[in-house]
Design a protein around this motif. Structure first.
Motif, PDB file in Angstrom:
ATOM      1  N   ALA A  13       0.826  -1.207   0.000  1.00 27.58           N
ATOM      2  CA  ALA A  13       0.000   0.000   0.000  1.00 27.58           C
ATOM      3  C   ALA A  13       0.860   1.257   0.000  1.00 27.58           C
ATOM      4  CB  ALA A  13      -0.941  -0.013   1.202  1.00 27.58           C
ATOM      5  N   GLY A  14       1.950   1.218   0.747  1.00 27.47           N
ATOM      6  CA  GLY A  14       2.805   2.403   0.821  1.00 27.47           C
ATOM      7  C   GLY A  14       3.968   2.371  -0.149  1.00 27.47           C
ATOM      8  N   LEU A  15       3.929   1.480  -1.119  1.00 29.31           N
ATOM      9  CA  LEU A  15       5.048   1.336  -2.052  1.00 29.31           C
ATOM     10  C   LEU A  15       5.021   2.462  -3.076  1.00 29.31           C
ATOM     11  CD1 LEU A  15       7.318  -0.770  -2.364  1.00 29.31           C
ATOM     12  CD2 LEU A  15       5.912  -1.881  -4.099  1.00 29.31           C
ATOM     13  N   ARG A  16       6.169   3.074  -3.315  1.00 29.72           N
ATOM     14  CA  ARG A  16       6.311   4.124  -4.312  1.00 29.72           C
ATOM     15  C   ARG A  16       7.363   3.689  -5.318  1.00 29.72           C
ATOM     16  NH1 ARG A  16       2.406   4.959  -2.156  1.00 29.72           N
ATOM     17  NH2 ARG A  16       1.577   6.856  -1.168  1.00 29.72           N
ATOM     18  N   LEU A  17       6.975   3.586  -6.570  1.00 20.08           N
ATOM     19  CA  LEU A  17       7.911   3.161  -7.596  1.00 20.08           C
ATOM     20  C   LEU A  17       8.835   4.313  -7.983  1.00 20.08           C
ATOM     21  CD1 LEU A  17       5.933   0.805  -7.706  1.00 20.08           C
ATOM     22  CD2 LEU A  17       6.116   0.848 -10.195  1.00 20.08           C
ATOM     23  N   PRO A  18      10.140   4.066  -8.043  1.00 21.24           N
ATOM     24  CA  PRO A  18      11.055   5.130  -8.454  1.00 21.24           C
ATOM     25  C   PRO A  18      10.857   5.469  -9.928  1.00 21.24           C
ATOM     26  CG  PRO A  18      12.209   3.034  -8.292  1.00 21.24           C
ATOM     27  CD  PRO A  18      10.827   2.792  -7.770  1.00 21.24           C
ATOM     28  N   VAL A  19      10.848   6.753 -10.218  1.00 21.50           N
ATOM     29  CA  VAL A  19      10.670   7.194 -11.611  1.00 21.50           C
ATOM     30  C   VAL A  19      12.044   7.238 -12.268  1.00 21.50           C
ATOM     31  CG1 VAL A  19       9.654   8.936 -13.128  1.00 21.50           C
ATOM     32  CG2 VAL A  19       8.686   8.530 -10.867  1.00 21.50           C
ATOM     33  N   VAL A  20      12.564   6.079 -12.591  1.00 19.09           N
ATOM     34  CA  VAL A  20      13.875   5.956 -13.224  1.00 19.09           C
ATOM     35  C   VAL A  20      13.725   5.124 -14.485  1.00 19.09           C
ATOM     36  CG1 VAL A  20      15.184   6.193 -11.092  1.00 19.09           C
ATOM     37  CG2 VAL A  20      14.428   3.926 -11.825  1.00 19.09           C
ATOM     38  N   GLY A  21      14.576   5.397 -15.464  1.00 22.09           N
ATOM     39  CA  GLY A  21      14.511   4.667 -16.711  1.00 22.09           C
ATOM     40  C   GLY A  21      13.415   5.200 -17.618  1.00 22.09           C
ATOM     41  N   SER A  22      13.437   4.772 -18.861  1.00 23.76           N
ATOM     42  CA  SER A  22      12.440   5.207 -19.831  1.00 23.76           C
ATOM     43  C   SER A  22      12.466   4.275 -21.032  1.00 23.76           C
ATOM     44  CB  SER A  22      12.703   6.644 -20.278  1.00 23.76           C
ATOM     45  OG  SER A  22      13.977   6.737 -20.901  1.00 23.76           O
ATOM     46  N   VAL A  23      11.423   4.375 -21.828  1.00 19.89           N
ATOM     47  CA  VAL A  23      11.342   3.655 -23.095  1.00 19.89           C
ATOM     48  C   VAL A  23      11.822   4.598 -24.188  1.00 19.89           C
ATOM     49  CG1 VAL A  23       9.813   2.543 -24.761  1.00 19.89           C
ATOM     50  CG2 VAL A  23       9.456   2.197 -22.319  1.00 19.89           C
ATOM     51  N   VAL A  24      12.764   4.153 -25.002  1.00 18.22           N
ATOM     52  CA  VAL A  24      13.331   4.998 -26.049  1.00 18.22           C
ATOM     53  C   VAL A  24      13.234   4.276 -27.385  1.00 18.22           C
ATOM     54  CG1 VAL A  24      14.897   6.179 -24.470  1.00 18.22           C
ATOM     55  CG2 VAL A  24      15.648   4.108 -25.640  1.00 18.22           C
ATOM     56  N   ALA A  25      13.075   5.069 -28.432  1.00 16.61           N
ATOM     57  CA  ALA A  25      13.131   4.546 -29.791  1.00 16.61           C
ATOM     58  C   ALA A  25      14.591   4.512 -30.228  1.00 16.61           C
ATOM     59  CB  ALA A  25      12.301   5.418 -30.727  1.00 16.61           C
ATOM     60  N   THR A  26      15.076   3.358 -30.637  1.00 16.04           N
ATOM     61  CA  THR A  26      16.493   3.189 -30.950  1.00 16.04           C
ATOM     62  C   THR A  26      16.810   3.479 -32.409  1.00 16.04           C
ATOM     63  OG1 THR A  26      16.226   0.842 -31.485  1.00 16.04           O
ATOM     64  CG2 THR A  26      16.629   1.423 -29.169  1.00 16.04           C
ATOM     65  N   GLY A  27      15.840   3.272 -33.293  1.00  9.68           N
ATOM     66  CA  GLY A  27      16.114   3.426 -34.712  1.00  9.68           C
ATOM     67  C   GLY A  27      16.930   2.290 -35.298  1.00  9.68           C
ATOM     68  N   GLN A  28      17.176   1.252 -34.526  1.00 18.13           N
ATOM     69  CA  GLN A  28      17.960   0.118 -34.991  1.00 18.13           C
ATOM     70  C   GLN A  28      17.064  -0.913 -35.684  1.00 18.13           C
ATOM     71  OE1 GLN A  28      20.279  -1.625 -31.841  1.00 18.13           O
ATOM     72  NE2 GLN A  28      20.785   0.353 -30.938  1.00 18.13           N
ATOM     73  N   VAL A  29      17.629  -1.586 -36.663  1.00 13.52           N
ATOM     74  CA  VAL A  29      16.915  -2.677 -37.306  1.00 13.52           C
ATOM     75  C   VAL A  29      16.831  -3.856 -36.336  1.00 13.52           C
ATOM     76  CG1 VAL A  29      16.934  -4.312 -39.220  1.00 13.52           C
ATOM     77  CG2 VAL A  29      17.697  -1.954 -39.594  1.00 13.52           C
ATOM     78  N   GLY A  30      15.635  -4.320 -36.073  1.00 13.35           N
ATOM     79  CA  GLY A  30      15.451  -5.431 -35.146  1.00 13.35           C
ATOM     80  C   GLY A  30      15.272  -5.012 -33.704  1.00 13.35           C
ATOM     81  N   LEU A  31      15.405  -3.724 -33.411  1.00 13.75           N
ATOM     82  CA  LEU A  31      15.212  -3.251 -32.037  1.00 13.75           C
ATOM     83  C   LEU A  31      14.594  -1.856 -32.099  1.00 13.75           C
ATOM     84  CD1 LEU A  31      15.664  -3.942 -29.017  1.00 13.75           C
ATOM     85  CD2 LEU A  31      17.833  -2.715 -29.178  1.00 13.75           C
ATOM     86  N   PRO A  32      13.299  -1.776 -32.406  1.00 17.48           N
ATOM     87  CA  PRO A  32      12.675  -0.452 -32.545  1.00 17.48           C
ATOM     88  C   PRO A  32      12.583   0.309 -31.239  1.00 17.48           C
ATOM     89  CG  PRO A  32      11.025  -2.181 -32.671  1.00 17.48           C
ATOM     90  CD  PRO A  32      12.352  -2.870 -32.674  1.00 17.48           C
ATOM     91  N   PHE A  33      12.348  -0.390 -30.124  1.00 18.27           N
ATOM     92  CA  PHE A  33      12.217   0.242 -28.814  1.00 18.27           C
ATOM     93  C   PHE A  33      12.941  -0.610 -27.780  1.00 18.27           C
ATOM     94  CE2 PHE A  33       8.496   1.674 -31.156  1.00 18.27           C
ATOM     95  CZ  PHE A  33       8.493   3.035 -30.906  1.00 18.27           C
ATOM     96  N   THR A  34      13.421   0.052 -26.763  1.00 14.90           N
ATOM     97  CA  THR A  34      13.995  -0.669 -25.634  1.00 14.90           C
ATOM     98  C   THR A  34      13.867   0.192 -24.393  1.00 14.90           C
ATOM     99  OG1 THR A  34      15.920  -1.945 -24.883  1.00 14.90           O
ATOM    100  CG2 THR A  34      16.363   0.223 -25.835  1.00 14.90           C
ATOM    101  N   VAL A  35      14.302  -0.358 -23.265  1.00 14.56           N
ATOM    102  CA  VAL A  35      14.252   0.337 -21.981  1.00 14.56           C
ATOM    103  C   VAL A  35      15.671   0.672 -21.558  1.00 14.56           C
ATOM    104  CG1 VAL A  35      13.627   0.119 -19.544  1.00 14.56           C
ATOM    105  CG2 VAL A  35      12.109  -0.807 -21.306  1.00 14.56           C
TER     106      VAL A  35
END
Length: 413
Positions: A13-35
């Motif tokens: 109930a009191g858990l707060r998720l840290p706002v760290v990291g993000s989803v980014v578009a890589t532009g790579q062939v075979g890896l359009p998005f990653t974390v």
């Protein structure tokens, strides 16, 4: 907070998720998005999983959705201080408990006068989104984690046992073909899977549709709405159209279907093509005196540099109209409205509607044949009016009221 056993419990109930990291578009062939993590480094276990999904012909939009679910899981693991390859079933359980009671940051509304989350809109009869995570969102999260850990288990990485239970009791896929020699076993939800309430199609009535269409301020927006309401195309499908996807002769459009890489042809109304012609005549896509570029996006911005119209920009157009009308209509509601109109037409077979909606199963199409609440109320009131007992006949004025009362009682008068 360290990992705990199932008997010790964890205060989610009191858990707060840290706002760290993000989803980014890589532009790579075979890896359009990653974390990426807080330092901007790609989270390799997620990148490997996304590559596997891309190799299995998963569209980029699904890869992006999966990446956001895994980002939420990575933040939850950081909050409980558990490594991804040490996760246990109790950790997945606690994630579900947290999702059931946490606020969804995408539901935060800071605008004055914004509707209360979960309240019912009086114009449409549809509820506004609740402030928490929907059951479908939780089930999708579990499905993504199940596939993620299955992939790493096959490669010899991660926990020895998948921490996510199977989607059904017994591990069989819902709707899978069963062995006719075995006794039929009814489908039961798997552990932690949420009950998803059945929802009737969200239909916009004719009067409100006319008001919505009148609230549009440009030929482009009128053309888009007229095409949505007549073709039943999904939001992203229609916005992804190119100029050569128009066939004015046959009055059809071509869209890239959901979950596919192929273009599918569907009919639209003559009115939609009239508004499209008026929009193209304004020269936003190409100069009027020049032919349309075949591979150029059909729907573009009207101000500033010319660029494809995004889903969020079109949603903003609709939200401005909703504010004026006091409604909460979405682009997907127009697909529901088109489907319900076609199902109500006795000259349209259900297989025709299925072909327009591009459903794989007639069962999915059949839900649009359900009676709408407004129609049910009106028909029920008409039924009660017909069934009401007629008033008793009044006696002729020539009869003496006192004599009638003696013969038939006081009511006869």
């Amino acid at each position: 907070m360290q990992n705990v056993g199932p008997d010790a419990g964890r205060n989610v109930a009191g858990l707060r998720l840290p706002v760290v990291g993000s989803v980014v578009a890589t532009g790579q062939v075979g890896l359009p998005f990653t974390v990426v993590d807080a330092a901007g480094r790609a989270v390799e276990p997620i990148s490997e999983f996304v590559r596997e999904m891309v190799a299995g012909d998963m569209p980029d939009s699904s890869c992006r959705s999966y990446a956001y679910d895994l980002l939420r899981w990575w933040r939850f693991l950081a909050a409980i201080e558990v490594e991804w390859d040490r996760a246990q079933r109790v950790d997945v359980r606690d994630l579900v408990l947290w999702l059931r009671h946490a606020r969804n940051p995408q539901r935060t509304r800071t605008r004055l006068g914004a509707p209360t989350p979960g309240s019912v809109n009086t114009r449409t009869g549809k509820r506004h989104l609740a402030e928490g995570y929907a059951p479908r969102t939780i089930n999708h999260q579990l499905s993504v984690l199940k596939q993620f850990y299955d992939f790493h288990l096959g490669a010899g990485r991660g926990p020895v046992v998948n921490p996510v239970p199977a989607a059904t009791r017994g591990g069989t896929r819902p709707g899978a073909h069963g062995n006719p020699l075995h006794e039929f076993v009814p489908h039961r939800r798997g552990a932690y899977r949420q009950k998803v309430p059945e929802q009737a199609p969200r239909v916009v009535d004719d009067a409100l549709w006319n008001e919505l269409f009148a609230a549009m301020t440009s030929h482009r927006d009128r053309a888009i709405l007229a095409t949505y309401i007549s073709s039943a195309a999904r939001a992203s499908e229609l916005l992804g159209m190119r100029c050569d996807d128009l066939d004015f002769g046959r009055q059809t459009i071509s869209v890239v279907g959901k979950g596919t890489c192929t273009r599918q042809t569907i009919p639209a109304s003559p009115d939609a093509f009239v508004w499209i012609r008026l929009y193209l005549a304004e020269g936003h896509v190409a100069p009027v005196e020049e032919p349309l570029p075949a591979d150029a996006p059909l729907w573009v911005t009207l101000r500033g540099p010319r660029k494809p119209l995004s889903y969020w920009a079109m949603r903003a157009v609709l939200n401005r109209a909703n504010d004026r009308l006091g409604a909460n209509i979405t682009l997907h509601d127009l697909r529901h409205t088109c489907a319900s109109r076609m199902m109500a037409d006795p000259n349209m077979a259900i297989t025709d509607v299925q072909a327009v909606l591009r459903h794989k199963s007639l069962t999915t199409t059949g839900m649009y044949g359900t009676v709408q609440l407004d129609e049910l109320i009106n028909r029920t009131l008409e039924h009660h009016a017909r069934r009401a007992a007629p008033p008793p006949p009044r006696p002729h004025p020539a009869y003496n009221a006192a004599d009638l009362a003696v013969l038939f009682g006081e009511q006869a008068g």
